[in-house]
Scaffold this active site. Structure first.
Site, PDB file in Angstrom:
ATOM      1  N   HIS A 307      -1.400   0.404  -0.180  1.00 61.86           N
ATOM      2  CA  HIS A 307      -2.456  -0.274  -0.376  1.00 61.86           C
ATOM      3  C   HIS A 307      -1.955  -1.723   0.358  1.00 61.86           C
ATOM      4  CE1 HIS A 307      -5.746  -1.819  -3.514  1.00 61.86           C
ATOM      5  NE2 HIS A 307      -5.613  -0.552  -3.654  1.00 61.86           N
ATOM      6  N   ASP A 365      -7.170   7.467  -3.929  1.00 63.01           N
ATOM      7  CA  ASP A 365      -7.434   8.297  -3.234  1.00 63.01           C
ATOM      8  C   ASP A 365      -6.231   9.557  -3.130  1.00 63.01           C
ATOM      9  OD1 ASP A 365      -8.727   5.966  -1.482  1.00 63.01           O
ATOM     10  OD2 ASP A 365     -10.295   7.587  -2.340  1.00 63.01           O
TER      11      ASP A 365
HETATM   12  C1  SDX Z   1      -9.017   1.866  -0.759  1.00 55.26           C
HETATM   13  O1  SDX Z   1      -8.761  -2.691  -0.959  1.00 55.26           O
HETATM   14  C2  SDX Z   1      -8.760  -1.986  -2.362  1.00 55.26           C
HETATM   15  O2  SDX Z   1      -8.961  -2.510  -3.417  1.00 55.26           O
HETATM   16  C3  SDX Z   1      -9.205  -0.551  -1.415  1.00 55.26           C
HETATM   17  C4  SDX Z   1      -9.147   0.657  -3.028  1.00 55.26           C
HETATM   18  C5  SDX Z   1     -10.453   0.156  -3.669  1.00 55.26           C
HETATM   19  O3  SDX Z   1     -10.399   0.747  -4.838  1.00 55.26           O
HETATM   20  O4  SDX Z   1     -11.299  -0.527  -3.237  1.00 55.26           O
HETATM   21  O5  SDX Z   1      -7.734   0.302  -3.489  1.00 55.26           O
HETATM   22  C6  SDX Z   1      -9.753   1.604  -2.266  1.00 55.26           C
HETATM   23  O6  SDX Z   1      -9.292   1.641   0.004  1.00 55.26           O
HETATM   24  C7  SDX Z   1      -7.466   2.229  -1.737  1.00 55.26           C
HETATM   25  C8  SDX Z   1      -6.757   3.139  -0.072  1.00 55.26           C
HETATM   26  C9  SDX Z   1      -6.810   4.433   1.133  1.00 55.26           C
HETATM   27  N1  SDX Z   1      -6.689   4.424   2.198  1.00 55.26           N
HETATM   28  C10 SDX Z   1      -5.743   5.628   2.748  1.00 55.26           C
HETATM   29  O7  SDX Z   1      -5.490   6.039   2.418  1.00 55.26           O
HETATM   30  C11 SDX Z   1      -5.189   5.454   4.206  1.00 55.26           C
HETATM   31  C12 SDX Z   1      -3.886   5.199   3.877  1.00 55.26           C
HETATM   32  N2  SDX Z   1      -3.265   4.626   3.654  1.00 55.26           N
HETATM   33  C13 SDX Z   1      -3.050   2.300   5.489  1.00 55.26           C
HETATM   34  O8  SDX Z   1      -4.549   3.232   5.882  1.00 55.26           O
HETATM   35  C14 SDX Z   1      -2.442   1.628   4.736  1.00 55.26           C
HETATM   36  O9  SDX Z   1      -1.869   2.032   3.673  1.00 55.26           O
HETATM   37  C15 SDX Z   1      -3.911   0.469   4.126  1.00 55.26           C
HETATM   38  C16 SDX Z   1      -4.673   0.567   5.070  1.00 55.26           C
HETATM   39  C17 SDX Z   1      -4.582   1.111   2.566  1.00 55.26           C
HETATM   40  C18 SDX Z   1      -3.159  -1.369   3.840  1.00 55.26           C
HETATM   41  O10 SDX Z   1      -2.711  -1.035   4.904  1.00 55.26           O
HETATM   42  P1  SDX Z   1      -1.970  -2.747   4.916  1.00 55.26           P
HETATM   43  O11 SDX Z   1      -1.487  -2.968   3.710  1.00 55.26           O
HETATM   44  O12 SDX Z   1      -2.745  -3.185   5.528  1.00 55.26           O
HETATM   45  O13 SDX Z   1      -0.601  -2.206   5.670  1.00 55.26           O
HETATM   46  P2  SDX Z   1      -0.164  -1.886   7.380  1.00 55.26           P
HETATM   47  O14 SDX Z   1      -1.533  -1.910   7.956  1.00 55.26           O
HETATM   48  O15 SDX Z   1       0.438  -3.710   7.406  1.00 55.26           O
HETATM   49  O16 SDX Z   1       0.433  -1.403   7.169  1.00 55.26           O
HETATM   50  C19 SDX Z   1       2.624  -2.106   6.814  1.00 55.26           C
HETATM   51  C20 SDX Z   1       3.471  -0.996   6.872  1.00 55.26           C
HETATM   52  C21 SDX Z   1       3.057   0.331   8.604  1.00 55.26           C
HETATM   53  O17 SDX Z   1       4.138  -0.371   9.757  1.00 55.26           O
HETATM   54  P3  SDX Z   1       5.053  -0.914  10.493  1.00 55.26           P
HETATM   55  O18 SDX Z   1       4.111  -1.395  10.835  1.00 55.26           O
HETATM   56  O19 SDX Z   1       5.198  -1.910   9.375  1.00 55.26           O
HETATM   57  O20 SDX Z   1       6.125  -0.379  10.910  1.00 55.26           O
HETATM   58  O21 SDX Z   1       3.225   0.308   6.877  1.00 55.26           O
HETATM   59  C22 SDX Z   1       2.332   1.235   7.672  1.00 55.26           C
HETATM   60  C23 SDX Z   1       2.551   0.440   8.752  1.00 55.26           C
HETATM   61  O22 SDX Z   1       1.732   1.130   9.847  1.00 55.26           O
HETATM   62  N3  SDX Z   1       2.053   2.450   7.043  1.00 55.26           N
HETATM   63  C24 SDX Z   1       1.581   3.366   6.821  1.00 55.26           C
HETATM   64  C25 SDX Z   1       0.265   3.933   5.608  1.00 55.26           C
HETATM   65  N4  SDX Z   1       0.006   2.666   5.554  1.00 55.26           N
HETATM   66  C26 SDX Z   1       0.337   1.895   5.789  1.00 55.26           C
HETATM   67  N5  SDX Z   1       2.370   4.134   7.416  1.00 55.26           N
HETATM   68  C27 SDX Z   1       1.888   5.335   7.073  1.00 55.26           C
HETATM   69  N6  SDX Z   1       0.903   6.021   6.272  1.00 55.26           N
HETATM   70  C28 SDX Z   1       0.409   5.046   5.943  1.00 55.26           C
HETATM   71  N7  SDX Z   1      -0.759   5.483   4.789  1.00 55.26           N
END
Ligand code: SDX
Length: 431
Positions: A307, A365
């Protein structure tokens, strides 16, 4: 000590004092509006990770402590003691309604829970296998054509009427996306049913059989909708605000919010979680998927984890997991295996260093899809349910923005990295 920060441009020695503004809770903000005038500089914050876009009194999140408040009330209390319709009132008007206020609100909504018959014909333009979110975007946008000339977004009464129309009509538009996909006749809204039971009735009743859902299913969906109602300045809410700041039609702004919510990284994750759990299939396959989620060369991410704000736990995920367990117990549904895979996946991931160091925890989710499947709602409708629940938050945030004396059209700037100025070359002289 003044509540300011001094920003000094070391290239020129010029500096500017920027006020620090504190809110009720949360990280104070630096008001940088003088920065450009005084130092001829912009701030650069891709994805707005550290940028406050507005003042808001609706929702407060603390990502480290896992706190979520709506108008000051903890989500844990609202989920257990309130109803989605009461939370809609709270988000819109800032206070919990008295019994009389609640009854008047319901009566107002019942006056608006019909949709123009011509709008119902729009669904026929979609193939039966069209994604329901594509339908909802189009139909909600089309709703703006029925409320445009006669509505004045600068009139508080028209704004209030718009909010009630959104809350009253979205369940109809959402349910009809499902009806169209299965070829069943649309079912009209009923004043005698609760908001959530009315939605389930419009989803699953057919002319020859009235659908009477178990009380546990109605309550589980009501709680799920409370937990999805609003969430501060997330991507879809920010979209609604940006569109609204240009004085766009509010129904079109809601459609824009639905577009953004559809993204897999945002609201589309609930559908993606179920497809992922189905793909995992058995607990023994979990390690393979965890490895893929950690592999930088693999675009696969563990849907339902991580998140942008919650870097500890998402309080909604904790509540949803409990609701999920109780519902599956009550229904004795076959989805226990899916729930067991989800719990096992959560257990393994939260012990894995990759997820621990990146603070990736289950989000709202992760478990919601299991509840929706237990309610026999098709996977492709999951994000429609999220959009239905979030429409109360979107229209509340739009109302708050339209009342904000500081309202300006949103217009972020950029860092230009393109070519320097150059002259046009006629095509016959190009090599
Ligand atoms: C919602 O904003 C809100 O409030 C949203 C929400 C709402 O109520 O409106 O809460 C609803 O959108 C919840 C989120 C639902 N999405 C998912 O479950 C999809 C999977 N999650 C990711 O896509 C991700 O975690 C996000 C988009 C939710 C958050 O992305 P960030 O904070 O921008 O994280 P990031 O891309 O900067 O990742 C940081 C690190 C990275 O690795 P490194 O580059 O540091 O090595 O964490 C990794 C990412 O690759 N990472 C994941 C991951 N999420 C982040 N690796 C594997 N699986 C994941 N799910």
């Amino acid at each position: 000590m003044a509540d300011t920060v001094t920003i000094i441009d070391n290239r020129t020695g010029r500096q500017v004092e920027c006020p620090i503004i504190k809110g009720t809770y949360g990280t104070p903000v630096i008001d940088i509006r003088d920065l450009n005038r005084e130092l001829d500089l912009f701030v650069h914050d891709p994805g707005f990770l550290a940028t406050s876009s507005c003042r808001s009194a609706i929702t407060y999140l603390d990502g480290d402590k896992g706190i979520l408040l709506h108008r000051g009330y903890p989500i844990e209390q609202l989920a257990v003691q309130s109803t989605y319709l009461e939370v809609c009132y709270l988000l819109l008007y800032g206070e919990l309604p008295t019994q009389a206020q609640y009854e008047a609100f319901r009566a107002d909504l019942n006056k608006r829970n019909l949709v123009h018959e011509h709008l119902m014909q729009f669904y026929s333009g979609y193939l039966h296998n069209a994604h329901p979110m594509a339908m909802l975007i189009g139909i909600t946008g089309a709703l703006s054509s029925y409320y445009h000339e006669a509505m004045d977004i600068h009139d508080p009464e028209d704004r209030d009427l718009t909010a009630k129309r959104v809350i009253a009509k979205m369940p109809i538009l959402a349910a009809n996306c499902y009806k169209h996909s299965v070829g069943h006749p649309f079912v009209y809204s009923r004043d005698d049913l609760s908001y959530v039971k009315n939605f389930l009735n419009m989803m699953f009743s057919v002319p020859n059989h009235h659908y009477d859902p178990p009380a546990s299913a109605v309550r589980a969906l009501d709680i799920l909708m409370i937990l999805h109602a609003d969430h501060e300045q997330n991507a879809s809410t920010s979209t609604v605000r940006l569109a609204g700041s240009a004085e766009a039609n509010p129904f079109a702004c809601i459609a824009a919010g639905i577009v953004t919510l559809w993204g897999r990284a945002h609201g589309g994750a609930n559908e993606a979680v179920l497809r992922m759990l189905d793909e995992i299939g058995r607990p023994e396959n979990i390690p393979k998927f965890i490895a893929r989620a950690k592999d930088k060369n693999d675009p696969f991410r563990l849907m339902g984890f991580g998140h942008r704000v919650y870097k500890n736990y998402d309080p909604r995920a904790t509540l949803i997991r409990k609701v999920c367990h109780e519902l599956l117990e009550d229904l004795g549904t076959v989805d226990q295996p899916l729930f067991e895979i989800a719990m096992r996946l959560e257990e393994i991931a939260l012990k894995d260093e990759y997820f621990i160091e990146r603070k990736l925890y289950p989000n709202v989710d992760f478990y919601s899809g299991i509840i929706l499947r237990a309610l026999i709602i098709p996977t492709s409708m999951f994000t429609v349910l999220f959009a239905l629940a979030r429409s109360a938050g979107w229209i509340s945030q739009w109302m708050e923005m339209m009342e904000d004396p500081e309202l300006r059209i949103g217009r972020p700037r950029q860092l230009y990295i393109g070519p320097k100025k150059r002259d046009y070359i006629p095509i016959d002289q190009r090599v």
